[in-house]
Design an enzyme around this catalytic site. Structure first.
Site, PDB file in Angstrom:
ATOM      1  N   ILE A  96     -33.057  33.041  19.228  1.00  0.00           N
ATOM      2  CA  ILE A  96     -32.064  32.863  17.895  1.00  0.00           C
ATOM      3  C   ILE A  96     -30.840  32.334  18.591  1.00  0.00           C
ATOM      4  CG2 ILE A  96     -31.059  34.205  16.139  1.00  0.00           C
ATOM      5  CD1 ILE A  96     -33.457  36.020  16.299  1.00  0.00           C
ATOM      6  N   LYS A 115     -27.682  32.860  32.359  1.00  0.00           N
ATOM      7  CA  LYS A 115     -27.877  32.809  31.036  1.00  0.00           C
ATOM      8  C   LYS A 115     -26.662  32.286  30.260  1.00  0.00           C
ATOM      9  CE  LYS A 115     -30.708  36.405  30.037  1.00  0.00           C
ATOM     10  NZ  LYS A 115     -30.973  37.909  30.010  1.00  0.00           N
ATOM     11  N   ASN A 129     -39.451  47.425  21.079  1.00  0.00           N
ATOM     12  CA  ASN A 129     -38.770  47.913  22.031  1.00  0.00           C
ATOM     13  C   ASN A 129     -37.630  49.233  21.540  1.00  0.00           C
ATOM     14  OD1 ASN A 129     -36.074  46.854  21.328  1.00  0.00           O
ATOM     15  ND2 ASN A 129     -37.018  44.968  21.589  1.00  0.00           N
ATOM     16  N   PHE A 147     -25.760  38.798  24.844  1.00  0.00           N
ATOM     17  CA  PHE A 147     -25.894  39.963  25.720  1.00  0.00           C
ATOM     18  C   PHE A 147     -27.062  39.871  26.548  1.00  0.00           C
ATOM     19  CE2 PHE A 147     -23.607  43.827  24.026  1.00  0.00           C
ATOM     20  CZ  PHE A 147     -23.019  43.405  23.280  1.00  0.00           C
TER      21      PHE A 147
HETATM   22  O1  C5P Z   1     -32.958  35.853  27.329  1.00  0.00           O
HETATM   23  P1  C5P Z   1     -32.630  37.105  27.180  1.00  0.00           P
HETATM   24  O2  C5P Z   1     -33.624  37.805  26.056  1.00  0.00           O
HETATM   25  O3  C5P Z   1     -32.488  38.144  28.059  1.00  0.00           O
HETATM   26  O4  C5P Z   1     -31.216  36.875  26.291  1.00  0.00           O
HETATM   27  C1  C5P Z   1     -30.672  38.037  25.641  1.00  0.00           C
HETATM   28  C2  C5P Z   1     -29.551  37.621  24.428  1.00  0.00           C
HETATM   29  O5  C5P Z   1     -30.547  36.585  23.754  1.00  0.00           O
HETATM   30  C3  C5P Z   1     -29.269  38.629  23.612  1.00  0.00           C
HETATM   31  O6  C5P Z   1     -28.137  38.231  23.230  1.00  0.00           O
HETATM   32  C4  C5P Z   1     -30.361  38.567  22.299  1.00  0.00           C
HETATM   33  O7  C5P Z   1     -29.711  39.044  21.272  1.00  0.00           O
HETATM   34  C5  C5P Z   1     -30.488  37.097  22.325  1.00  0.00           C
HETATM   35  N1  C5P Z   1     -31.948  36.585  21.908  1.00  0.00           N
HETATM   36  C6  C5P Z   1     -32.380  35.993  20.873  1.00  0.00           C
HETATM   37  N2  C5P Z   1     -33.439  35.548  20.309  1.00  0.00           N
HETATM   38  C7  C5P Z   1     -34.341  35.711  21.350  1.00  0.00           C
HETATM   39  C8  C5P Z   1     -34.359  36.434  22.505  1.00  0.00           C
HETATM   40  C9  C5P Z   1     -33.027  37.189  22.875  1.00  0.00           C
HETATM   41  O8  C5P Z   1     -31.369  35.859  20.187  1.00  0.00           O
HETATM   42  N3  C5P Z   1     -35.716  35.529  20.999  1.00  0.00           N
END
Ligand code: C5P
Length: 404
Positions: A307, A337, A210, A323
């Protein structure tokens, strides 16, 4: 004046090929105004000569515990008392084991159990040795005793392998030591930050990613370091210069990011997930370049590990900040969220507006926690990161007070 000016640094060098970097480390420490005395193990003297270290430190190098001449000048107990900080760089797997179990069978290990100064170590070893459960257990023991572990970094190794195990570069170690003497509300706090995108391979030449530049996460890392924290930054592929004083752990894909994060979580006080982790990855990664054939092709994708949610759902999670980049319904999505992922705070930004958010210099954030929210209006990522870190400190300290 910098925080190392006139600080008395006892530099321990053990038997690793990375010992050649210790010569430069002595120079860098002295450039910052530190007084450096060097203690070498017998194995270290096989890699680099005491004479080199003596010339660079301007002081006699110590290596033997039973050395009548050295004891007459500055005995080992005196040396242990003299030190304001001990840095063992490089620290071998064997030395970490000795330190973990309190052995005292040479000068350096004896000094380490004699001194009351903070002890820090910069591991350097083959990546398999670093990953070995016994080494990780030893590091855990050391951290529980308050010993700080700087690094190791990922990358190519002298043995020809690639992985975590490289000693941090001299300048990075200087910055880590500076961090020990800093003042600020986050002193003695470990902050872990994820930043940048991840890359999920389709085949050896293509991947899913991205537009995240990593700039927001990097700016937060600098702001946290300026507030006195020990900062570790786990970042996906970015083209940014490492922020001063921050320990970098570069990763490639979401799985690697999860693994790097989980190794640091046990010692983390505040976790800030600023990375734009790819949500999906190909179920299969082709080992050879995919050829174009049909007019339409399908890729089957699967979810990557979340994560942030994994960390927030641990039995004893750190203070956790996420975030949310949204194109619409920002407030509703961010609030849900926050709840769903069990976060302490979430910083939401509207993406798709020119000049803010992804891959841009500026940002505007709407930050939520269970009982409230605040809007941080559009400004540079550096300024907004400072404001966000101030806010995180306030909420973190409040949570700590309420739970004590
Ligand atoms: O659910 P979403 O992807 O919108 O959530 C965003 C947040 O979750 C951000 O803080 C991002 O760093 C974290 N995230 C993560 N692992 C993922 C997807 C998102 O830590 N696979």
């Amino acid at each position: 004046m910098n925080t190392l000016t006139n600080k008395k640094v006892l530099l321990g060098i053990t038997g690793s090929i990375a010992a050649y970097k210790s010569a430069d480390l002595v120079r860098r420490l002295r450039e910052q105004g530190a007084e450096v005395r060097v203690v070498m193990t017998a194995a270290a003297t096989e890699f680099i000569t005491p004479l080199t270290l003596q010339a660079l430190s301007g002081q006699r190098v110590h290596s033997l515990i039973l050395d009548a001449e050295a004891e007459a000048a500055m005995g080992h107990i005196e040396l242990a008392r003299w030190a304001e900080v001990v840095l063992v760089a490089p620290a071998t797997a064997d030395f970490l084991a000795k330190l973990a179990y309190g052995h005292a069978n040479d000068l350096l290990s004896t000094l380490c159990i004699t001194t009351t100064a903070p002890i820090t170590v910069a591991p350097a070893m083959n990546q398999q040795m670093w990953q070995a459960p016994v080494t990780q257990e030893n590091c855990q023991r050391l951290q529980e005793r308050g010993i700080k572990i700087f690094g190791p970094a990922m990358g190519s190794q002298a043995c020809g392998e690639i992985g975590a195990g490289r000693m941090l570069e001299p300048l990075e170690l200087v910055q880590c030591l500076e961090g020990l003497f800093k003042k600020g509300s986050l002193v003695n706090h470990q902050i872990l930050i994820t930043a940048g995108p991840t890359r999920e391979d389709i085949d050896p030449v293509r991947f899913i990613t991205n537009r995240s530049s990593g700039r927001m996460g990097y700016a937060i890392a600098s702001a946290a370091y300026a507030a006195g924290a020990q900062v570790t930054l786990v970042n996906g592929p970015v083209s940014l210069s490492p922020p001063l004083g921050v320990q970098i752990s570069p990763v490639y894909n979401a799985q690697e990011m999860l693994e790097a994060v989980m190794t640091h979580i046990p010692t983390t006080d505040i976790f800030i997930a600023a990375a734009a982790v790819a949500d999906y990855r190909p179920v299969q990664q082709a080992t050879q370049k995919l050829k174009k054939k049909e007019a339409v092709m399908q890729l089957t994708l699967e979810r990557t590990p979340d994560i942030l949610a994994t960390v927030a759902n641990l039995p004893n999670p750190p203070f956790t900040v996420g975030f949310a980049a949204e194109t619409n319904n920002l407030i509703d999505y961010a609030r849900s969220k926050l709840q769903r992922k069990k976060l302490d705070m979430i910083a939401a930004n509207q993406v798709g507006i020119e000049g803010v958010g992804f891959d841009s210099e500026e940002n505007a954030l709407h930050v939520f926690w269970t009982e409230g929210s605040v809007e941080l209006s559009r400004c540079s990522k550096k300024e907004i990161a400072n404001k966000l870190v101030d806010l995180i400190i306030q909420r973190y300290q409040l949570k700590k007070r309420l739970s004590s």
